[in-house]
Design an enzyme around this catalytic site. Sequence first.
Site, PDB file in Angstrom:
ATOM      1  N   GLY A  57       0.821  -1.201   0.000  1.00  0.00           N
ATOM      2  CA  GLY A  57       0.000   0.000   0.000  1.00  0.00           C
ATOM      3  C   GLY A  57       0.853   1.248   0.000  1.00  0.00           C
ATOM      4  N   HIS A  58       1.861   1.280   0.859  1.00  0.00           N
ATOM      5  CA  HIS A  58       2.788   2.411   0.864  1.00  0.00           C
ATOM      6  C   HIS A  58       3.537   2.513  -0.462  1.00  0.00           C
ATOM      7  CE1 HIS A  58       2.635   1.377   5.298  1.00  0.00           C
ATOM      8  NE2 HIS A  58       2.310   2.649   5.317  1.00  0.00           N
ATOM      9  N   GLY A  92      -3.673   7.299   1.572  1.00  0.00           N
ATOM     10  CA  GLY A  92      -4.555   6.208   1.194  1.00  0.00           C
ATOM     11  C   GLY A  92      -5.992   6.445   1.632  1.00  0.00           C
ATOM     12  N   LEU A 136      -4.521  -3.966   2.980  1.00  0.00           N
ATOM     13  CA  LEU A 136      -3.189  -3.968   3.568  1.00  0.00           C
ATOM     14  C   LEU A 136      -3.117  -2.985   4.728  1.00  0.00           C
ATOM     15  CD1 LEU A 136      -0.929  -4.135   0.397  1.00  0.00           C
ATOM     16  CD2 LEU A 136      -1.256  -5.906   2.114  1.00  0.00           C
TER      17      LEU A 136
END
Length: 272
Positions: A33-34, A143, A180
């Site tokens: 995700g990062h 996000g 995630l």
Amino acid sequence: MQIVKTVEELKNIRKNLNGKIGFVPTMGALHDGHISLIKNARDNNDIVIVSIFVNPTQFLKGEDLDKYPRKEEADIKICQMCKVDYLFMPNIETMYEDDEVLIKAPQNSYVLEGFTRPGHFDGVLQVVLKLFNLTQPTNAYFGKKDAQQLTLIQQMVKNLFLPINIVPCDIVRENSGLALSSRNVYLTPKQKEEALKISKSIYMAGNLIAKGERDSKIIKDKIYEVLNGLDVEYVKVVDRNFNEIEIIEQSNTIILVVVRFGSIRLLDNIWM
């Protein structure tokens, strides 16, 4: 990639940077995700700055500040792989002379996540504002999984007239569908299997809406059916201001699900 440890060093670097600056603030324990945020920043900016800082002022008493996963060596390698230009890794003393929180989040921060964790968003907004002041980014990437956080940061940027474009990025999931999160490492294999009900409920809600269902109560009831047996903290259907709504509004609705596994809280959502 240059690793930066102090505020003074980062300030001096920033003075000499030209072009579009992409910034990704994180608390480390980086996952896919990062990586998606960093790649987005890399693709759309001249310079990419990533910060890794486990911010103490956003943790409440009894939460997992001391146990929060820290993977410094792995995080550095990931940032190198993603061609980050500057990695800011300050310690607590660098970021705070004391733990006083000087930023007060707006009233709408005390619902949902803010109701469960009162004062959490004060600490979030304070550290993000500090990082924005240091990096002065053109674009900053967050996000959508932390939906309320994202919205409050957008509101702060607007209210304080900050010349920063906030870029919301879609949730990244494991192949199983699980959203995630750095805290997923806390889950036992059995808990991780049970947690798949969360994304299943999210997908089901999306399918219902795609087929024309607009009644929020019906959708919530169906989500609760899928989540049967789990410790559900809340299921909410809200507008983009986080007011609960009875009817799904196209392009103005977020469905939020939070489930607990002991002390572990897992968030998921779908934006409609």
